[in-house]
Enzyme design. Structure first.
Site, PDB file in Angstrom:
ATOM      1  N   ASP A 143     -43.133  28.433  64.515  1.00 20.21           N
ATOM      2  CA  ASP A 143     -43.546  27.503  65.570  1.00 20.21           C
ATOM      3  C   ASP A 143     -42.815  26.168  65.437  1.00 20.21           C
ATOM      4  O   ASP A 143     -43.099  25.388  64.535  1.00 20.21           O
ATOM      5  CB  ASP A 143     -45.066  27.310  65.446  1.00 20.21           C
TER       6      ASP A 143
ATOM      7  N   ASP B 175     -40.323  24.067  72.167  1.00 23.09           N
ATOM      8  CA  ASP B 175     -41.436  24.557  71.349  1.00 23.09           C
ATOM      9  C   ASP B 175     -41.546  26.084  71.399  1.00 23.09           C
ATOM     10  O   ASP B 175     -42.028  26.651  72.379  1.00 23.09           O
ATOM     11  CB  ASP B 175     -42.732  23.916  71.860  1.00 23.09           C
TER      12      ASP B 175
END
Ligand SMILES: *[C@@H]1O[C@H](CO)[C@@H](O)[C@H](O)[C@H]1NC(C)=O
Length: 419
Positions: A126, A305
């Site tokens: 992530d 992201d």
């Protein structure tokens, strides 16, 4: 100077189907499936999309304030109250339920090892957060029952640290547990004494999700553990030769390259763009969005992201974008989803001053608003995520179109055409 050369350009191959093959220094790990926002019938999974939007993390801003102070905030950024799951939705669809069975979905996850000998975990990489956590052997909740769990006593290199880690996601659920350090290995890249949490409580939203935990790859100032993230530790210890990692996210053959870019994954050169590092995110500045060859909104920042599924922009900017698409209309007022005629074909692209990077029609289309509808849902939603007045969040719907490079060495993100 760095003394390890063997780890140069290691690749975690995030293959969804193929049997892992090891050759040379490239390591392959098999991959699970991840729920997409489109059902196998091609219909937009509205409930899941709302839940994901709500869960888009606000905790990072809280950490940023704690670790760096308010001055680091983007103009207009504020820590918003955590969003609530609408009660109707909760009753209709448990957070866990839709996360199970989709066919053509993929999760950008791979296997990591923690401890000596290594205990394996399936991890979501992530770039929008900075902490590593996995479930603990002391986790007794139902959510943990199907997950791999970390047993400190089985690792010769485990060290218990003081304090408790907890992170609160946007849906109000928490993950928390004690803090440890141990050896963490990703595709042969080893970080010694890496701080992480073995969580003993996990929110129900992780139930049914194939991943065991999350490995954050944003900047240290977002860390709730107040520790260097895995990649930074590995870099400081010389386990990778360059401060760079890169993703190719695809339905097959997804890879995370650590310590160098992999020329086999892209063609042409990588176009780099400066980032606003003070935010703690991989936040590229000076972006514009193009619909059908005309710039519609410009001069905004974009957080890149891998942990977010779609793309979000400030509501007014997103309204301007859809105004350029004939037949587009607001579909979900509360969550800022728009629909557009499924049969229409419009070019959607982002640019940071160089090339225009297209979002393919397939990546932009989240599926029909409902079965039989001629309107489809677009992968850009208008939501004020609290990141700042002028900040967009570009998740997998964007990253799937390019080879995305994250460079600490250049303080930049880069994009290249997929090979
Ligand atoms: C890791 O921690 C152990 C125990 O505190 C220490 O002896 C060792 O030097 C540390 N290694 C590194 C690379 O920091």
């Amino acid at each position: 100077m760095f003394f390890q050369t063997l780890t140069l350009g290691l690749t975690v191959s995030l293959l969804t189907a193929a049997t892992p093959v090891e050759h040379g220094v490239a390591r392959s790990v098999p991959l699970p499936k991840r729920t997409s926002l489109t059902t196998s019938e091609g219909v937009f999974n509205h409930d899941l999309a709302v839940l994901q939007s709500i869960a888009t993390r606000k905790q990072n801003l809280i950490n940023l304030k704690k670790n760096v102070g308010l001055q680091a905030f983007n103009e207009g950024a504020e820590i918003k109250p955590l969003a609530q799951i609408p009660s109707g939705l909760q009753a209709r669809s448990p957070a866990s339920e839709p996360l199970i069975d989709e066919e053509d979905d993929s999760e950008w996850a791979g296997t990591i090892q923690i401890g000596t000998p290594g205990q394996s975990f399936l991890i979501d990489f992530d770039t929008g957060s900075s902490d590593l956590w996995v479930p603990s052997s002391n986790c007794r909740s139902a959510t943990c029952s199907t997950k791999h769990k970390y047993t400190p006593s089985s690792s010769g290199t485990s060290i218990a640290k003081s304090g408790t880690f907890s992170i609160e996601y946007g849906d109000g659920s928490t993950v928390s547990g004690p803090i440890f350090s141990d050896t963490v290995t990703v595709a042969g890249v080893k970080a010694v004494n890496q701080t992480f949490s073995a969580v003993t409580t996990l929110s129900s939203s992780f139930q049914g999700d194939p991943i065991d935990g999350v490995l954050g790859m944003a900047f240290p100032q977002l860390s709730n553990l107040d520790a260097d993230p895995f990649f930074n530790t590995a870099y400081l210890q010389g386990a990778v030769s360059q401060g760079v990692f890169a993703f190719k996210l695809a339905s097959t053959g997804s890879v995370l390259d650590l310590g160098s870019t992999n020329p086999d994954q892209y063609s042409g050169s990588v176009e780099y763009h400066d980032i606003e590092t003070s935010s703690g995110f991989w936040q590229a500045t000076g972006a514009k969005i193009v619909i059908d060859h005309a710039t519609r909104v410009s001069g905004f920042d974009t957080v890149i992201d891998s942990g977010t599924t779609i793309m979000y922009g400030p509501p007014s900017a997103v309204k301007t974008v859809y105004a350029a698409i004939p037949g587009a209309k607001l579909f979900d007022t509360e969550n800022g989803f728009y629909s557009f005629p499924c049969s229409s074909n419009h070019r959607v692209a982002f640019s940071w001053g160089g090339k225009q990077w297209d979002v393919t029609a397939a990546n932009f289309n989240l599926g029909q608003t409902e079965s039989g509808s001629t309107q489809c849902v677009g992968a850009i939603a208008g939501q004020d995520l609290g990141l700042g007045d002028n900040v967009w969040l570009l998740g997998d719907s964007f990253m799937k179109n390019v080879y995305t490079v994250f460079s600490f060495d250049r303080n930049a993100v880069g994009f290249a055409e997929l090979a």
